[in-house]
Structure formats: structure tokens, C-alpha cells
Design a protein around this motif. Structure first.
Motif, mmCIF file in Angstrom:
data_model
loop_
_atom_site.group_PDB
_atom_site.id
_atom_site.type_symbol
_atom_site.label_atom_id
_atom_site.label_comp_id
_atom_site.label_asym_id
_atom_site.label_seq_id
_atom_site.Cartn_x
_atom_site.Cartn_y
_atom_site.Cartn_z
ATOM 1 N N MET A 57 3.276 49.987 -0.470
ATOM 2 C CA MET A 57 2.813 50.706 -1.655
ATOM 3 C C MET A 57 1.283 50.710 -1.737
ATOM 4 N N TRP A 58 0.673 49.600 -1.322
ATOM 5 C CA TRP A 58 -0.798 49.500 -1.342
ATOM 6 C C TRP A 58 -1.439 50.572 -0.462
ATOM 7 N N GLU A 59 -0.763 50.986 0.573
ATOM 8 C CA GLU A 59 -1.325 51.995 1.469
ATOM 9 C C GLU A 59 -1.419 53.371 0.809
ATOM 10 N N TYR A 60 -0.675 53.568 -0.281
ATOM 11 C CA TYR A 60 -0.728 54.831 -1.033
ATOM 12 C C TYR A 60 -1.568 54.703 -2.306
ATOM 13 N N TRP A 61 -1.918 53.482 -2.667
ATOM 14 C CA TRP A 61 -2.461 53.193 -3.988
ATOM 15 C C TRP A 61 -3.876 53.727 -4.191
ATOM 16 N N VAL A 62 -4.096 54.316 -5.397
ATOM 17 C CA VAL A 62 -5.432 54.635 -5.918
ATOM 18 C C VAL A 62 -5.411 54.275 -7.402
ATOM 19 N N THR A 63 -6.575 54.139 -8.007
ATOM 20 C CA THR A 63 -6.626 53.701 -9.409
ATOM 21 C C THR A 63 -5.974 54.703 -10.359
ATOM 22 N N ASP A 64 -6.066 55.999 -10.039
ATOM 23 C CA ASP A 64 -5.454 57.044 -10.871
ATOM 24 C C ASP A 64 -3.951 57.070 -10.595
ATOM 25 N N GLU A 65 -3.145 56.695 -11.596
ATOM 26 C CA GLU A 65 -1.708 56.592 -11.380
ATOM 27 C C GLU A 65 -1.071 57.921 -11.006
ATOM 28 N N ASN A 66 -1.576 59.030 -11.570
ATOM 29 C CA ASN A 66 -1.019 60.340 -11.229
ATOM 30 C C ASN A 66 -1.234 60.668 -9.755
ATOM 31 N N VAL A 67 -2.442 60.380 -9.280
ATOM 32 C CA VAL A 67 -2.738 60.626 -7.861
ATOM 33 C C VAL A 67 -1.929 59.673 -6.987
ATOM 34 N N PHE A 68 -1.774 58.448 -7.453
ATOM 35 C CA PHE A 68 -0.962 57.456 -6.739
ATOM 36 C C PHE A 68 0.456 57.993 -6.551
ATOM 37 N N CYS A 69 1.051 58.499 -7.637
ATOM 38 C CA CYS A 69 2.405 59.054 -7.559
ATOM 39 C C CYS A 69 2.448 60.284 -6.654
ATOM 40 N N GLU A 70 1.401 61.080 -6.722
ATOM 41 C CA GLU A 70 1.326 62.266 -5.856
ATOM 42 C C GLU A 70 1.265 61.851 -4.384
ATOM 43 N N ASN A 71 0.510 60.805 -4.100
ATOM 44 C CA ASN A 71 0.456 60.298 -2.722
ATOM 45 C C ASN A 71 1.835 59.860 -2.242
ATOM 46 N N LEU A 72 2.584 59.219 -3.148
ATOM 47 C CA LEU A 72 3.928 58.784 -2.793
ATOM 48 C C LEU A 72 4.856 59.978 -2.590
ATOM 49 N N ASP A 73 4.734 60.975 -3.477
ATOM 50 C CA ASP A 73 5.564 62.172 -3.360
ATOM 51 C C ASP A 73 5.340 62.883 -2.033
ATOM 52 N N LYS A 74 4.084 62.943 -1.618
ATOM 53 C CA LYS A 74 3.715 63.685 -0.402
ATOM 54 C C LYS A 74 3.636 62.808 0.838
ATOM 55 N N ASN A 75 4.030 61.518 0.668
ATOM 56 C CA ASN A 75 3.957 60.568 1.777
ATOM 57 C C ASN A 75 2.559 60.563 2.393
ATOM 58 N N ARG A 76 1.550 60.494 1.522
ATOM 59 C CA ARG A 76 0.149 60.593 1.935
ATOM 60 C C ARG A 76 -0.523 59.227 1.796
ATOM 61 N N LYS A 77 -0.618 58.510 2.903
ATOM 62 C CA LYS A 77 -1.263 57.196 2.887
ATOM 63 C C LYS A 77 -2.778 57.361 2.915
ATOM 64 N N VAL A 78 -3.459 56.485 2.184
ATOM 65 C CA VAL A 78 -4.925 56.559 2.143
ATOM 66 C C VAL A 78 -5.573 55.393 2.899
ATOM 67 N N ARG A 79 -4.752 54.459 3.389
ATOM 68 C CA ARG A 79 -5.257 53.320 4.173
ATOM 69 C C ARG A 79 -4.079 52.684 4.892
ATOM 70 N N GLU A 80 -4.346 51.775 5.793
ATOM 71 C CA GLU A 80 -3.290 51.061 6.507
ATOM 72 C C GLU A 80 -3.596 49.571 6.536
ATOM 73 N N SER A 81 -2.538 48.769 6.535
ATOM 74 C CA SER A 81 -2.701 47.322 6.642
ATOM 75 C C SER A 81 -1.952 46.814 7.869
ATOM 76 N N ARG A 82 -2.288 45.605 8.280
ATOM 77 C CA ARG A 82 -1.670 45.007 9.456
ATOM 78 C C ARG A 82 -1.221 43.590 9.119
ATOM 79 N N LYS A 83 0.028 43.261 9.483
ATOM 80 C CA LYS A 83 0.537 41.916 9.244
ATOM 81 C C LYS A 83 -0.163 40.932 10.182
#
Length: 254
Positions: A57-83
Motif C-alpha cells: 500500500m505504501w508504494e501507492y501512497w500519497v498524502t492526498d487520499e483521493n489521489v491515493f485511492c486513484e493510484n490504487l484504482d489505476k494500479n499506479r505505483k509511485v515508488r517501490e520498496s525492497r524486503k
């Protein structure tokens, strides 16, 4: 285990006296084997198993909740993490180690640390808009040992809200002296206590009970100072209860 060889980042807050749920004496006893390793309760299991979900979820997260939800809807990641499946150590801090949940590449700061937390709102709201002091020490230690210039803590709160807080390496450096001095003293006392415990074992084997008593006094002197906290009082009560359950009552001549 690795935890028997030093102080972990998650233990630092307790050693600095900031943990409302655990006292320094518990960590001291755990390092000596007097107290068994912390048993994972259901809350801890849920937290560990939810890390993958939170990091995703953090890979889609932005402070604006509407944009955050839009990123999730469109499967649009804004960053990547590594275990990170390893412990991190640093020669500058020989008594400390860290285990990062994830790391990631920050556009401005490069390789960075990511800590993941699954929290209830009641727990999070105690420190609304700022980090729990224990987590400040935890993330600071992670940055100091890894020497990453930036780190974030991502909170999933009651499965209904996400918040992200951050810290710079220069901020962690402000706590370096305090963290290092407190953990170094604590760890030296643990190592000295292990030596005395070994001496007590040999004294008991030789039935030298006078030496056992003298060594026991030295052992007690190396324990952390008493704390004026509920966690400390609760632990003393627990120790007292355990001693009563194993120490036989002194009988009369009859």
C-alpha cells in the motif's frame, strides 16, 4: 540468536526508559536468559504478517487520499520498496544492530529505510501527528547504523487509514550521543552480569554458598536502576509471584 549479541533498534526505546509497556529490567533479564525470549502474541503475529500488505500500500501512497485511492484504482505505483532479509551492523556502534523491514530509493536522499507499523487508532492517537518516542529511537538507530540519510515509518491504522512520518540522518545524529551512551552502559552491564552468573554456577557446584551470596550482590548491582513506571512495578510483581510459587515455606520443628 543475534539478539544475544547486542542491542536491537526496537529495544533502544525501552533502554532509554521510554516504553510504557516494558521496563529495562525485563530486557536485562532477557539478555541474560533469566527471562525467556518474548513470546509472540496474536497482535505481534498480525503485525508481522501485515508487513507485506502495508509495504504494498505504501508504494501507492500519497498524502492526498483521493489521489491515493486513484493510484490504487489505476494500479499506479509511485515508488517501490525492497524486503531486507539481513541484520545490519556498523563498526562505529559495535553494540548495536538493526533489522530493517524494507528499504527504498528516495529521489532526493538515495537508499533509505522503511519501517512498517500496524496500529490501532487508540495507540496512534496518543502521539497524533508525531512519532511515538520509542519509534523515534528505533528509526534513529536504524539510520545511524545503516548510515542511510533518510527514513520513513508507514502506519496502517485500524485498517482504515494510512500515515507516513519521516526522519533525516541529521536528526538521528542529534540523538546519537544519548542512544550510544545508554545502550553501551546497558550492554557492558549485561556482559559483566554473564561473567558473574558463570561464577555463581561454579560456586554452587563447589558448594561455596558464601561466595554465591557475595556474587549475587554484585549481580544485583549491575541491574538497571528502578523505574517509576507501571511496567516496572508490574514486572516486579510478576517476579515476586514466581518466587513465591517455587520457594518452599519454612516449616516448624513439628
Amino acid at each position: 540468536s543475534f539478539r544475544s549479541k547486542g542491542i536491537g533498534a526496537s529495544e533502544g526505546g525501552t533502554i532509554l526508559g521510554l516504553n510504557e509497556f516494558e521496563c529495562k529490567l525485563q530486557v536485562h533479564h532477557r539478555k541474560l536468559g533469566i527471562l525467556p525470549p518474548k513470546k509472540r502474541n496474536l497482535r505481534m503475529h498480525l503485525g508481522g504478517r501485515s508487513e507485506d500488505f502495508i509495504s504494498d500500500m505504501w508504494e501507492y501512497w500519497v498524502t492526498d487520499e483521493n489521489v491515493f485511492c486513484e493510484n490504487l484504482d489505476k494500479n499506479r505505483k509511485v515508488r517501490e520498496s525492497r524486503k531486507v532479509n539481513a541484520y545490519c551492523i556498523n563498526d562505529k556502534y559495535p553494540n548495536l544492530f538493526v533489522s530493517l523491514d524494507r528499504d527504498f530509493i528516495d529521489p532526493k536522499h538515495g537508499l533509505s529505510a522503511l519501517e512498517l507499523k500496524n496500529k490501532t487508532y487508540s495507540s496512534y492517537s496518543k502521539w497524533e501527528n508525531k512519532m511515538n518516542p520509542c519509534e523515534v529511537v528505533q528509526l534513529s538507530t536504524q539510520l545511524l547504523v545503516s548510515e542511510y540519510q533518510y527514513g520513513e515509518i508507514c502506519y496502517l491504522i485500524d485498517n482504515t487509514r494510512m500515515e507516513v512520518m519521516n526522519m533525516l540522518y541529521k536528526d538521528a545524529m542529534m540523538l546519537e550521543k544519548k542512544i550510544v551512551s545508554e545502550t553501551d552502559l546497558f550492554w557492558r552491564n549485561v556482559l559483566d552480569s554473564r561473567i558473574i552468573m558463570n561464577q555463581i554456577h561454579h560456586a554452587k557446584t563447589n558448594y561455596n554458598m558464601k561466595l554465591v551470596a557475595d556474587l549475587q550482590v554484585q549481580l544485583y548491582s549491575l541491574e538497571p536502576a528502578p523505574e517509576e513506571t507501571e511496567a516496572y512495578l508490574d514486572y516486579l510483581t510478576e517476579l515476586s509471584r514466581e518466587k513465591k510459587s517455587i520457594v518452599p515455606l519454612k516449616g516448624t520443628d513439628d
